[in-house]
Scaffold this active site. Sequence first.
Site, PDB file in Angstrom:
ATOM      1  N   SER A   1      54.184   6.841 -27.209  1.00  0.00           N
ATOM      2  CA  SER A   1      53.915   6.394 -25.836  1.00  0.00           C
ATOM      3  C   SER A   1      52.448   6.084 -25.640  1.00  0.00           C
ATOM      4  CB  SER A   1      54.341   7.455 -24.830  1.00  0.00           C
ATOM      5  OG  SER A   1      53.988   7.010 -23.530  1.00  0.00           O
TER       6      SER A   1
ATOM      7  N   LYS B   1      61.061  11.432 -26.031  1.00  0.00           N
ATOM      8  CA  LYS B   1      60.430  10.173 -25.579  1.00  0.00           C
ATOM      9  C   LYS B   1      61.257   9.537 -24.458  1.00  0.00           C
ATOM     10  CE  LYS B   1      57.973   6.611 -25.019  1.00  0.00           C
ATOM     11  NZ  LYS B   1      58.122   5.262 -25.448  1.00  0.00           N
TER      12      LYS B   1
ATOM     13  N   HIS C   1      60.555  11.427 -21.399  1.00  0.00           N
ATOM     14  CA  HIS C   1      59.202  11.034 -20.964  1.00  0.00           C
ATOM     15  C   HIS C   1      59.302   9.759 -20.120  1.00  0.00           C
ATOM     16  CE1 HIS C   1      55.814   8.271 -21.390  1.00  0.00           C
ATOM     17  NE2 HIS C   1      55.030   9.336 -21.385  1.00  0.00           N
ATOM     18  N   ASN C   2      60.038   8.788 -20.639  1.00  0.00           N
ATOM     19  CA  ASN C   2      60.153   7.522 -19.908  1.00  0.00           C
ATOM     20  C   ASN C   2      60.919   7.699 -18.593  1.00  0.00           C
ATOM     21  OD1 ASN C   2      58.971   6.602 -22.243  1.00  0.00           O
ATOM     22  ND2 ASN C   2      60.209   4.748 -22.354  1.00  0.00           N
TER      23      ASN C   2
ATOM     24  N   GLU D   1      58.601   9.008 -16.231  1.00  0.00           N
ATOM     25  CA  GLU D   1      57.692   7.894 -15.879  1.00  0.00           C
ATOM     26  C   GLU D   1      58.325   7.008 -14.792  1.00  0.00           C
ATOM     27  OE1 GLU D   1      56.297   5.716 -19.433  1.00  0.00           O
ATOM     28  OE2 GLU D   1      56.772   3.876 -18.346  1.00  0.00           O
TER      29      GLU D   1
END
Length: 479
Positions: free
Chosen positions: A130, A184, A187-188, A191
């Site tokens: 990222s 990940k 994480h997104n 986000e």
Amino acid sequence: MAQAEIGLIGLGVMGSNLALNIAEKGNTIAVFNRTVERTREFYEEAGDLKDRIIPCETIEEFVAAIKPPRPIIIMIKAGEAVDQQMEILKPHLEAHDIMIDAGNANFRDTMRRFDTLKDSGLTFIGMGVSGGEEGARHGPSIMVGGLEESWTRVEKVLTSIAARYEGDPCVAWLGENGAGHFVKTIHNGIEYADMQMIAEIYGILRDGLKMSATEIAEVFATWNKGRLNSFLIEISEIVLRAGDQLGSEPLVDVILDKAGQKGTGKWSVIEAQNMGVPATGIEAAVAARSLSSMKTEREAAEKILGLPDVPPLSIGDKAAFLADLENALLAAKIGAYAQGFAVMAAASREFGWNLPMPTIARIWRAGCIIRSQFLDEITKAFTESPDAANLIVTPAFAAMVKETDGPLRRVVSTAVLGGLPVPALASALGYFDSYRRARGTANMIQAQRDYFGAHGYDRTDGKDSHHGPWGSGLVAERS
Ligand code: NDP
């Protein structure tokens, strides 16, 4: 030139920057791209770093240029392209070579690829990266999944290229097979929620308070010096200040209000739903992007329904309301992160990963898109309370929720009464209000389910009666 320590396939935006980062940190790297012209162009533009880059035009040349056992990063379009590339590569590799998929893969594909290669002598790493273009070039946050022994073989080079937070590298091995890509993905997802919440606050400032883009930029600039300090707040100020090169308006005002999405937000929601973990902030954010893309329908609906017939926003003292907005955003952010970490905790149990929560928060403190000082506080909270059921019941975050949920409630109420959509902010409030209430309302749902479907229920007194009777023994008749 000596053989390369590592190879990289895919010289698009991410791959080319990652390759330059790897070379800059003193590693020799062999590179290959499906379209040969791109490899030549990349090499020509590599400047001083050419000395440590071996450009290859065929797979044979590429494999031969890397010192065995070969670590090979595949940084190409996610999905089928990765399977195709792996098939092309496989016959040229030897035992112990490692294929590292660094794109935004669905973790289920990573698990499948990991299993497929298990008995081949080759190993596989699924690696989340990222930080976008800038992160790839100067230091991304890197989330590694695979066998621990594979990680130890690439640890040195990955540590050399990762972002640093106060000297601490933002890279870690998080668990086997799909662990890195799962983290990940979440994480997104976080986000998405973070960005949507910022956009909703921007909407209150723009449409409720009628502030200009520059005035809103000032607000974000101030907030970036406080507890909301983060990359996303920092770039919010920057994008709000940019002027339109084709006209005199602020650029943000001429950008069409249709948000794109590539899938990681949706995957986060699907996996959260699969595991029965509420991720309402991410769900609200994904839904908001979908609604945003229905521009033509929304334009038609506004003609039919009109905007809500409500009085102008009533905010009282402006400085106090801006302080409320800042705290409301912090509260909502806490909700979204708490949910994201809860999803990861559930996945860790389901897939046997033993995901290290403090480490995840630690490697997100720099390099990635959601980087912030807030993640340092999450690292501390999970380190101090490793068995906490949820981030919001750790002492530090419980105190923050108690401090900021009042402002969140006032902001959501004000926006709702003013006809402004705040689905992600409201979702955080609903989450807090439901999570902290020991006696909820699902007894009503259980009663209805038992009435129409004999689904049964548990009693509060533990007595052994698990079905109706419904329609007889009415409370009113008894009294
Ligand atoms: P680009 O579109 O810039 O580049 C795509 C690359 O994939 C090119 O090198 C292209 O080669 C290659 N490619 C496409 N299809 C194939 C195929 N069938 N076989 C072999 N190579 C193929 O993408 P990005 O660099 O932005 O993204 C790469 C990966 O990184 C994606 O998984 C993306 O989701 C992920 N990612 C992207 C981030 C970003 O901010 N952009 C951030 C984090 C992750 P060719 O030149 O021949 O077309």
